[in-house]
Design a protein around this motif. Structure first.
Motif, PDB file in Angstrom:
ATOM      1  N   GLU A  79      17.831  -5.347 -31.890  1.00 55.60           N
ATOM      2  CA  GLU A  79      18.175  -4.945 -30.529  1.00 55.60           C
ATOM      3  C   GLU A  79      17.565  -5.949 -29.546  1.00 55.60           C
ATOM      4  OE1 GLU A  79      20.108  -2.594 -29.573  1.00 55.60           O
ATOM      5  OE2 GLU A  79      20.430  -1.512 -31.465  1.00 55.60           O
ATOM      6  N   ILE A  80      18.414  -6.644 -28.820  1.00 52.37           N
ATOM      7  CA  ILE A  80      17.982  -7.651 -27.851  1.00 52.37           C
ATOM      8  C   ILE A  80      18.350  -7.158 -26.454  1.00 52.37           C
ATOM      9  CG2 ILE A  80      18.113 -10.060 -27.161  1.00 52.37           C
ATOM     10  CD1 ILE A  80      16.944  -9.630 -29.943  1.00 52.37           C
ATOM     11  N   ALA A  81      17.370  -7.177 -25.555  1.00 54.58           N
ATOM     12  CA  ALA A  81      17.612  -6.704 -24.194  1.00 54.58           C
ATOM     13  C   ALA A  81      18.599  -7.631 -23.475  1.00 54.58           C
ATOM     14  CB  ALA A  81      16.307  -6.625 -23.408  1.00 54.58           C
ATOM     15  N   ALA A  82      19.285  -7.049 -22.483  1.00 52.14           N
ATOM     16  CA  ALA A  82      20.319  -7.799 -21.764  1.00 52.14           C
ATOM     17  C   ALA A  82      19.801  -8.498 -20.508  1.00 52.14           C
ATOM     18  CB  ALA A  82      21.464  -6.856 -21.379  1.00 52.14           C
ATOM     19  N   ASP A  83      18.498  -8.448 -20.267  1.00 55.09           N
ATOM     20  CA  ASP A  83      17.952  -9.026 -19.033  1.00 55.09           C
ATOM     21  C   ASP A  83      17.458 -10.457 -19.236  1.00 55.09           C
ATOM     22  OD1 ASP A  83      15.951  -8.245 -20.717  1.00 55.09           O
ATOM     23  OD2 ASP A  83      14.661  -7.389 -19.167  1.00 55.09           O
ATOM     24  N   TYR A  84      18.209 -11.253 -19.976  1.00 56.82           N
ATOM     25  CA  TYR A  84      17.846 -12.663 -20.174  1.00 56.82           C
ATOM     26  C   TYR A  84      18.419 -13.483 -19.024  1.00 56.82           C
ATOM     27  CZ  TYR A  84      22.555 -12.403 -22.097  1.00 56.82           C
ATOM     28  OH  TYR A  84      23.888 -12.153 -22.268  1.00 56.82           O
ATOM     29  N   ASP A  85      17.909 -14.696 -18.851  1.00 53.80           N
ATOM     30  CA  ASP A  85      18.384 -15.540 -17.754  1.00 53.80           C
ATOM     31  C   ASP A  85      19.443 -16.520 -18.259  1.00 53.80           C
ATOM     32  OD1 ASP A  85      16.919 -17.386 -19.199  1.00 53.80           O
ATOM     33  OD2 ASP A  85      15.259 -17.453 -17.781  1.00 53.80           O
ATOM     34  N   ASP A  86      20.047 -17.243 -17.324  1.00 54.21           N
ATOM     35  CA  ASP A  86      21.125 -18.173 -17.675  1.00 54.21           C
ATOM     36  C   ASP A  86      20.624 -19.307 -18.564  1.00 54.21           C
ATOM     37  OD1 ASP A  86      22.796 -16.624 -16.162  1.00 54.21           O
ATOM     38  OD2 ASP A  86      22.691 -17.913 -14.383  1.00 54.21           O
ATOM     39  N   ARG A  87      19.449 -19.810 -18.246  1.00 57.76           N
ATOM     40  CA  ARG A  87      18.912 -20.910 -19.045  1.00 57.76           C
ATOM     41  C   ARG A  87      18.695 -20.480 -20.492  1.00 57.76           C
ATOM     42  NH1 ARG A  87      13.185 -24.103 -17.907  1.00 57.76           N
ATOM     43  NH2 ARG A  87      13.414 -25.649 -19.597  1.00 57.76           N
ATOM     44  N   GLY A  88      18.160 -19.270 -20.666  1.00 51.25           N
ATOM     45  CA  GLY A  88      17.952 -18.774 -22.017  1.00 51.25           C
ATOM     46  C   GLY A  88      19.255 -18.638 -22.780  1.00 51.25           C
ATOM     47  N   ALA A  89      20.334 -18.191 -22.100  1.00 53.49           N
ATOM     48  CA  ALA A  89      21.631 -18.064 -22.767  1.00 53.49           C
ATOM     49  C   ALA A  89      22.152 -19.428 -23.206  1.00 53.49           C
ATOM     50  CB  ALA A  89      22.628 -17.378 -21.828  1.00 53.49           C
ATOM     51  N   ARG A  90      22.033 -20.422 -22.330  1.00 51.91           N
ATOM     52  CA  ARG A  90      22.506 -21.762 -22.699  1.00 51.91           C
ATOM     53  C   ARG A  90      21.720 -22.327 -23.878  1.00 51.91           C
ATOM     54  NH1 ARG A  90      22.399 -22.420 -16.961  1.00 51.91           N
ATOM     55  NH2 ARG A  90      20.488 -23.659 -17.167  1.00 51.91           N
ATOM     56  N   GLN A  91      20.414 -22.183 -23.845  1.00 52.14           N
ATOM     57  CA  GLN A  91      19.593 -22.707 -24.937  1.00 52.14           C
ATOM     58  C   GLN A  91      19.865 -21.968 -26.244  1.00 52.14           C
ATOM     59  OE1 GLN A  91      15.648 -22.270 -23.306  1.00 52.14           O
ATOM     60  NE2 GLN A  91      15.682 -24.297 -22.353  1.00 52.14           N
ATOM     61  N   TYR A  92      20.094 -20.678 -26.148  1.00 50.49           N
ATOM     62  CA  TYR A  92      20.356 -19.894 -27.361  1.00 50.49           C
ATOM     63  C   TYR A  92      21.655 -20.337 -28.024  1.00 50.49           C
ATOM     64  CZ  TYR A  92      21.635 -15.920 -30.272  1.00 50.49           C
ATOM     65  OH  TYR A  92      22.020 -15.126 -31.322  1.00 50.49           O
ATOM     66  N   VAL A  93      22.713 -20.486 -27.229  1.00 51.18           N
ATOM     67  CA  VAL A  93      23.990 -20.910 -27.797  1.00 51.18           C
ATOM     68  C   VAL A  93      23.878 -22.319 -28.371  1.00 51.18           C
ATOM     69  CG1 VAL A  93      26.383 -21.470 -27.233  1.00 51.18           C
ATOM     70  CG2 VAL A  93      25.337 -19.389 -26.324  1.00 51.18           C
ATOM     71  N   ALA A  94      23.126 -23.198 -27.696  1.00 44.21           N
ATOM     72  CA  ALA A  94      22.976 -24.569 -28.181  1.00 44.21           C
ATOM     73  C   ALA A  94      22.229 -24.629 -29.505  1.00 44.21           C
ATOM     74  CB  ALA A  94      22.250 -25.415 -27.135  1.00 44.21           C
ATOM     75  N   ALA A  95      21.358 -23.642 -29.770  1.00 49.13           N
ATOM     76  CA  ALA A  95      20.561 -23.663 -30.999  1.00 49.13           C
ATOM     77  C   ALA A  95      21.140 -22.787 -32.109  1.00 49.13           C
ATOM     78  CB  ALA A  95      19.129 -23.203 -30.687  1.00 49.13           C
ATOM     79  N   ARG A  96      21.926 -21.762 -31.761  1.00 51.49           N
ATOM     80  CA  ARG A  96      22.311 -20.774 -32.765  1.00 51.49           C
ATOM     81  C   ARG A  96      23.390 -21.245 -33.720  1.00 51.49           C
ATOM     82  NH1 ARG A  96      24.607 -17.037 -35.478  1.00 51.49           N
ATOM     83  NH2 ARG A  96      26.608 -17.972 -34.935  1.00 51.49           N
ATOM     84  N   TRP A  97      24.229 -22.181 -33.288  1.00 45.89           N
ATOM     85  CA  TRP A  97      25.349 -22.570 -34.151  1.00 45.89           C
ATOM     86  C   TRP A  97      24.870 -23.102 -35.500  1.00 45.89           C
ATOM     87  CZ3 TRP A  97      25.635 -27.533 -35.893  1.00 45.89           C
ATOM     88  CH2 TRP A  97      24.937 -28.507 -35.188  1.00 45.89           C
ATOM     89  N   SER A  98      23.745 -23.830 -35.492  1.00 48.01           N
ATOM     90  CA  SER A  98      23.242 -24.371 -36.766  1.00 48.01           C
ATOM     91  C   SER A  98      22.801 -23.257 -37.703  1.00 48.01           C
ATOM     92  CB  SER A  98      22.077 -25.324 -36.494  1.00 48.01           C
ATOM     93  OG  SER A  98      21.031 -24.652 -35.796  1.00 48.01           O
ATOM     94  N   LEU A  99      22.162 -22.226 -37.153  1.00 48.45           N
ATOM     95  CA  LEU A  99      21.745 -21.100 -37.979  1.00 48.45           C
ATOM     96  C   LEU A  99      22.947 -20.309 -38.475  1.00 48.45           C
ATOM     97  CD1 LEU A  99      19.283 -19.664 -39.111  1.00 48.45           C
ATOM     98  CD2 LEU A  99      19.180 -18.299 -37.031  1.00 48.45           C
ATOM     99  N   GLY A 100      23.994 -20.202 -37.628  1.00 43.55           N
ATOM    100  CA  GLY A 100      25.206 -19.521 -38.069  1.00 43.55           C
ATOM    101  C   GLY A 100      25.884 -20.238 -39.223  1.00 43.55           C
ATOM    102  N   LEU A 101      25.954 -21.559 -39.148  1.00 44.24           N
ATOM    103  CA  LEU A 101      26.537 -22.321 -40.255  1.00 44.24           C
ATOM    104  C   LEU A 101      25.687 -22.202 -41.509  1.00 44.24           C
ATOM    105  CD1 LEU A 101      27.759 -25.570 -38.436  1.00 44.24           C
ATOM    106  CD2 LEU A 101      29.070 -23.530 -39.081  1.00 44.24           C
ATOM    107  N   LEU A 102      24.361 -22.128 -41.346  1.00 41.27           N
ATOM    108  CA  LEU A 102      23.491 -21.916 -42.508  1.00 41.27           C
ATOM    109  C   LEU A 102      23.810 -20.578 -43.164  1.00 41.27           C
ATOM    110  CD1 LEU A 102      21.091 -22.693 -44.290  1.00 41.27           C
ATOM    111  CD2 LEU A 102      19.584 -21.661 -42.585  1.00 41.27           C
ATOM    112  N   GLY A 103      24.042 -19.549 -42.359  1.00 36.53           N
ATOM    113  CA  GLY A 103      24.429 -18.267 -42.926  1.00 36.53           C
ATOM    114  C   GLY A 103      25.727 -18.351 -43.698  1.00 36.53           C
ATOM    115  N   GLY A 104      26.699 -19.138 -43.190  1.00 44.68           N
ATOM    116  CA  GLY A 104      27.939 -19.323 -43.934  1.00 44.68           C
ATOM    117  C   GLY A 104      27.714 -20.012 -45.270  1.00 44.68           C
ATOM    118  N   LEU A 105      26.836 -21.018 -45.291  1.00 47.31           N
ATOM    119  CA  LEU A 105      26.518 -21.693 -46.560  1.00 47.31           C
ATOM    120  C   LEU A 105      25.847 -20.750 -47.547  1.00 47.31           C
ATOM    121  CD1 LEU A 105      25.212 -25.150 -45.247  1.00 47.31           C
ATOM    122  CD2 LEU A 105      27.421 -24.638 -46.327  1.00 47.31           C
TER     123      LEU A 105
END
Length: 401
Positions: A79-105
């Motif tokens: 459960e992740i709270a929805a009160d994050y800022d714009d910068r955090g959202a941009r950084q999260y998306v920029a970093a998460r794709w690699s972890l998502g592809l690792l999950g696919g592997l």
């Protein structure tokens, strides 16, 4: 076994969806990076264009982040709270794709491991002369790969939660501010709970014990003034019965203030006494293998005692079930159980088969919520009209100091 299988399938489904969103995120990150790079090198007037492009990138990042938040909550239990800022959202998306592809592997490794390990079942039917060694080693290697891949599913799921909390969670200063607010609120609740408890004790003494002592004094006075020995003897007998009733009431008040059995015999014995004193049948399911700490033990007792008392007075129930189980300190009310200990906690459920409709803001339940909040715990009341009513309390085990 079925529970673990369902949980594994849910994690695998979450990683599969995460692998798909990772591809989308990778494309978005590449496009956003190129757009920002072009705007930054654009001669003249680039600040306005950069703000426009950055606004579009931020909007896309927030939309992707919301998708990931729903996926994490639905499939991975984060459960992740929805009160994050714009910068955090941009950084999260920029970093998460690699972890998502690792999950696919990892999921591909599961498929490969399952395929190779299944050779133990059907490989012998297609075996040629001298190939049994190849089939056996391939199957064993497949089993080993399957084991590692299943462990990888759990590991990637945990990393997903840690990554989201790192970028989308509150900053250290914000976390401290929220913690101060929580402590201030819980402290005020404890003060109110203490005042309510004092008023309740005063009311019990005034309406119960005091009235009986007054009646006792009146009976003794009438016996002293009576000139009839038989009437005086009857009044003394009545006074004696009244003194016994006053003593019983006084013991009841003392028991509700704090039961000595809680310190002398432990939580289980104190709860068994609550069940024995109940006017309706109470079933106690005690699943703890170790005695909780003093603070947790005390609050747990009063939660059960007050919930049982409320059910007797207001629910019209015919049966009450009290269940206590150990709870890991990191999962909250998720239902994963373990022994109570320094890093664990206590989960209490009090269920009655009454008419339902209990008000969580009522005096008794509100006092319980304040007691539980004083230990950083949580109280939840589920009481639909028609019943049943379930009062659940999660009490974290306090560390020793």
């Amino acid at each position: 076994m079925g529970r673990w299988l369902r949980r594994g399938l849910r994690l695998a489904g979450g990683l599969l969806i995460g692998a798909g969103t990772a591809v989308v995120e990778l494309v978005c990150v590449a496009v956003a990076g190129l757009a920002l790079l072009c705007v930054r090198t654009w001669p003249g007037g680039w600040p306005a264009a950069r703000r426009c492009v950055l606004g579009a990138v931020t909007a896309g990042a927030r939309r992707l982040t919301e998708t990931e938040r729903r996926r994490l909550a639905r499939f991975l239990g984060h459960e992740i709270a929805a009160d994050y800022d714009d910068r955090g959202a941009r950084q999260y998306v920029a970093a998460r794709w690699s972890l998502g592809l690792l999950g696919g592997l990892v999921l591909l490794a599961v498929v490969a491991g399952t395929a190779y390990s299944s050779l133990l079942l059907w490989g012998w039917f297609i075996m040629r002369d001298g190939e049994w060694i190849t089939i056996t080693t391939s199957a064993i290697g497949g089993l080993f790969l399957l084991f590692l891949a299943l462990q990888g599913i759990v590991g990637v799921a945990l990393l997903e939660g840690q990554l989201a909390r790192h970028f989308l969670g509150p900053s250290h200063r914000e976390a401290l501010r929220r913690r101060i607010d929580e402590l201030s609120t819980s402290r005020a609740g404890v003060v109110d709970a203490v005042h309510d408890e004092r008023r309740r004790i005063e009311r019990d003494l005034h309406d119960g014990v005091q009235q009986r002592i007054v009646a006792l004094g009146m009976l003794l006075g009438r016996a002293r003034r009576s000139q009839d020995p038989d009437k005086a003897r009857a009044l003394l007998v009545q006074a004696h019965e009244e003194s016994r009733a006053a003593l019983t009431d006084l013991r009841e008040v003392a028991w509700r203030v704090y039961p000595t059995a809680l310190d002398e015999a432990g939580l289980r014995a104190a709860l068994e006494a609550v069940a024995e004193r109940s006017a309706i049948p109470v079933r106690l399911e005690y699943g703890l293998t170790a005695e909780p700490g003093e603070a947790v033990r005390t609050v747990a007792y009063f939660v059960v005692a007050e919930a049982v008392t409320n059910a007797i007075k207001h629910s019209g129930a015919e049966r009450i079930t009290v269940a206590l189980t150990g709870l890991t300190g990191l999962v909250g009310l998720s239902g994963r159980e373990t022994e109570v200990g320094a890093l664990g906690g206590l989960l209490i459920r009090v269920t009655d088969d009454g008419r339902g409709g209990a008000d969580p803001a009522g005096g008794g339940l509100l006092g319980l919520a304040r007691r539980v909040a004083a230990l950083d715990g949580r109280l939840r009341v589920v009481s639909p009209p028609g019943g049943p009513t379930t009062v659940s309390a999660e009490l974290p085990e306090l560390p020793c100091v």
